[in-house]
Design an enzyme around this catalytic site. Structure first.
Site, mmCIF file in Angstrom:
data_model
loop_
_atom_site.group_PDB
_atom_site.id
_atom_site.type_symbol
_atom_site.label_atom_id
_atom_site.label_comp_id
_atom_site.label_asym_id
_atom_site.label_seq_id
_atom_site.Cartn_x
_atom_site.Cartn_y
_atom_site.Cartn_z
ATOM 1 N N ARG A 34 0.820 -1.217 0.000
ATOM 2 C CA ARG A 34 0.000 0.000 0.000
ATOM 3 C C ARG A 34 0.854 1.267 0.000
ATOM 4 N NH1 ARG A 34 -4.911 -2.171 3.772
ATOM 5 N NH2 ARG A 34 -6.181 -2.848 2.021
ATOM 6 N N LYS A 199 -20.257 -16.461 2.051
ATOM 7 C CA LYS A 199 -21.708 -16.336 2.238
ATOM 8 C C LYS A 199 -22.429 -15.641 1.094
ATOM 9 C CE LYS A 199 -21.258 -15.878 7.202
ATOM 10 N NZ LYS A 199 -20.646 -14.755 7.885
ATOM 11 N N GLY A 349 -10.175 -7.754 -1.830
ATOM 12 C CA GLY A 349 -10.377 -8.714 -0.736
ATOM 13 C C GLY A 349 -9.665 -10.029 -0.936
ATOM 14 N N GLY A 372 -13.966 -3.726 0.676
ATOM 15 C CA GLY A 372 -15.331 -3.209 0.828
ATOM 16 C C GLY A 372 -15.672 -2.173 -0.223
HETATM 17 P P1 AMP Z 1 -15.448 -13.800 1.137
HETATM 18 O O1 AMP Z 1 -14.827 -12.894 2.158
HETATM 19 O O2 AMP Z 1 -16.920 -13.811 1.159
HETATM 20 O O3 AMP Z 1 -14.871 -13.586 -0.228
HETATM 21 O O4 AMP Z 1 -15.064 -15.267 1.595
HETATM 22 C C1 AMP Z 1 -13.772 -15.760 1.597
HETATM 23 C C2 AMP Z 1 -13.773 -17.006 2.409
HETATM 24 O O5 AMP Z 1 -14.602 -17.978 1.805
HETATM 25 C C3 AMP Z 1 -12.411 -17.630 2.519
HETATM 26 O O6 AMP Z 1 -11.976 -17.540 3.842
HETATM 27 C C4 AMP Z 1 -12.635 -19.083 2.106
HETATM 28 O O7 AMP Z 1 -12.025 -20.002 2.965
HETATM 29 C C5 AMP Z 1 -14.126 -19.222 2.191
HETATM 30 N N1 AMP Z 1 -14.611 -20.306 1.321
HETATM 31 C C6 AMP Z 1 -14.454 -20.435 0.010
HETATM 32 N N2 AMP Z 1 -14.980 -21.587 -0.429
HETATM 33 C C7 AMP Z 1 -15.497 -22.220 0.639
HETATM 34 C C8 AMP Z 1 -16.165 -23.465 0.839
HETATM 35 N N3 AMP Z 1 -16.416 -24.293 -0.175
HETATM 36 N N4 AMP Z 1 -16.545 -23.775 2.099
HETATM 37 C C9 AMP Z 1 -16.281 -22.952 3.125
HETATM 38 N N5 AMP Z 1 -15.658 -21.765 2.999
HETATM 39 C C10 AMP Z 1 -15.264 -21.400 1.775
#
Ligand code: AMP
Length: 390
Positions: A34, A199, A349, A372
């Site tokens: 950064r 999620k 992210g 974000g």
């Molecule tokens: P996000 O911040 O929503 O982009 O989520 C990232 C997180 O999703 C990472 O820490 C991954 O470990 C998790 N992730 C990705 N695929 C899976 C999966 N199949 N089951 C559980 N967690 C997952």
């Protein structure tokens, strides 16, 4: 939108809001990406004979004990090394010492002000965009440059506050980010979206906004399982976002030709790397299994859509990339994107962290520095930091 190139910076006191929110351990900077990303704007101002006053936040400051670990002093040192010139660090966010230092500046001098969030100890003045604080900081300079893309979706005193009181523009880093992201506003087709991560809940806004524009949305990661559940599959112990099954059904029903889900996944019975790597078709998952990555058939499926993309954007890893075994899907798609020179924007992210770990970050068309902020941009929201400049 006014950029730094539209401003007369000659001999001016230029306040630059940077993003020096670097990862630190025991007072040492672990990753200076950064800081290096901020250099072009700083150097541009110096070349125009400006006096440069830098602001940034670092971490969160909720109580006294947060002050020491979020002290910006090490950033001043690193900046000195990178710029090969003196950077005066003022261990204050306001007051006589800061004002005198600024009044005594000559052209090409640089001052770094202490962490703007030190002001949060007193009623969250920075994070709540306290009117008096923004006006005070603005009074210290002649021109304001916002170059902190990571906080552009927030209205803080050090971005929106200052910009409301001073002739303002965006810096080179934000300009670069916006140039890439703006290509997604009226995208050329085929426009392919790749979504992963944990999620569904966190991606609802992005899905709703992009599903209208995209030709395909390729869904992997933990969030794919809520979509698969909505389609009636047994997903075992895979990640489920129960509250959003109905949302997934609605999206699949409204856009049946656009949503592409995994056809096979890497499975295990516990959330660890202990078991042997095993792939199953999506219809064969047992009640005690969970999917932690996309499988090879899904990779081929995704690649077939991506190979024709004129532009693509990707948010969220396609598997648990923190585990060596289950980062394969994400890595292979990244590799495919790079090898086939697909115009891919990585939407900040975790996917950028994953690409950085495996060495693909600097090989993609654009890897956004905002987490974000990028997500909110992709949701089609207005960004207060930009509105204030406009
Ligand atoms: P996000 O911040 O929503 O982009 O989520 C990232 C997180 O999703 C990472 O820490 C991954 O470990 C998790 N992730 C990705 N695929 C899976 C999966 N199949 N089951 C559980 N967690 C997952």
């Amino acid at each position: 939108m006014k950029t730094i190139k539209d401003m007369d910076l000659e001999h001016k006191k230029v306040l630059i809001r940077c993003d020096f929110n670097v990862p630190m351990k025991d007072g040492k900077i672990i990753d200076d990406t950064r800081i290096t990303a901020a250099l072009p704007t700083i150097e541009y101002c110096l070349n125009k004979n400006a006096k440069v006053i830098l602001f940034s936040h670092l971490g969160r400051v909720k109580e006294e004990s947060d002050l020491v670990k979020n002290n910006l002093a090490p950033v001043a040192k690193r900046l000195e090394e990178l710029l090969k010139q003196k950077v005066t660090f003022i261990d204050k966010t306001r007051g006589e010492e800061l004002e005198n230092a600024i009044n005594n500046m000559k052209e090409h001098d640089i001052i770094l002000v202490q962490n703007t969030r030190y002001e949060d100890l007193d009623g969250k003045k920075e994070s709540k965009n306290d009117e008096e604080l923004g006006a005070y900081w603005a009074s210290l300079g002649d021109i304001f440059v916002n170059d902190a893309f990571g906080t552009i979706h927030r209205a803080h005193a050090s971005n929106v506050g200052i910009a409301s009181h001073l002739d303002s523009c965006i810096g080179l880093l934000i300009e670069k980010e916006l140039n890439a992201l703006q290509e997604l506003n009226n995208p050329k087709h085929p426009f392919i979206v790749v979504l992963g991560g944990a999620k569904v809940k966190d991606k609802i806004g992005v899905i709703e906004n992009l599903v209208k524009k995209a030709d395909k949305i390729l869904i992997g990661g933990g969030m794919a399982f809520t979509f698969l559940k909505a389609e009636g599959y047994e997903i075992g112990n895979s990640l489920l976002d129960e509250e959003n099954i109905e949302f997934c059904k609605k999206i699949i029903n409204n856009y049946p030709d656009k949503i592409v889900l995994p056809v096979d996944v890497a499975v295990t019975t516990e959330y660890s790397e202990n078991e042997e790597y095993k792939v199953k078709d999506i219809s064969d998952l047992e009640y005690n299994e969970m999917g932690l990555d996309i499988g090879p058939k899904t990779e081929t499926l995704f690649e077939n859509y991506l190979k024709d993309a004129v532009i693509a954007v990707w948010n969220g890893p396609l598997g648990v990339y923190e585990f060596e075994k289950y980062k394969q899907g994400t890595d292979r798609i990244l590799q495919f994107v790079v090898n086939n020179k697909i115009k891919m924007i990585l939407g900040g992210g975790d996917i950028v962290a994953a690409a950085s770990n495996s060495g693909y970050k600097d090989k993609v068309y654009h890897a956004s520095t905002g987490g974000g902020a990028t997500l909110e941009y992709l949701e089609g929201k207005t960004l207060p930091g930009l509105e204030a400049i406009k």
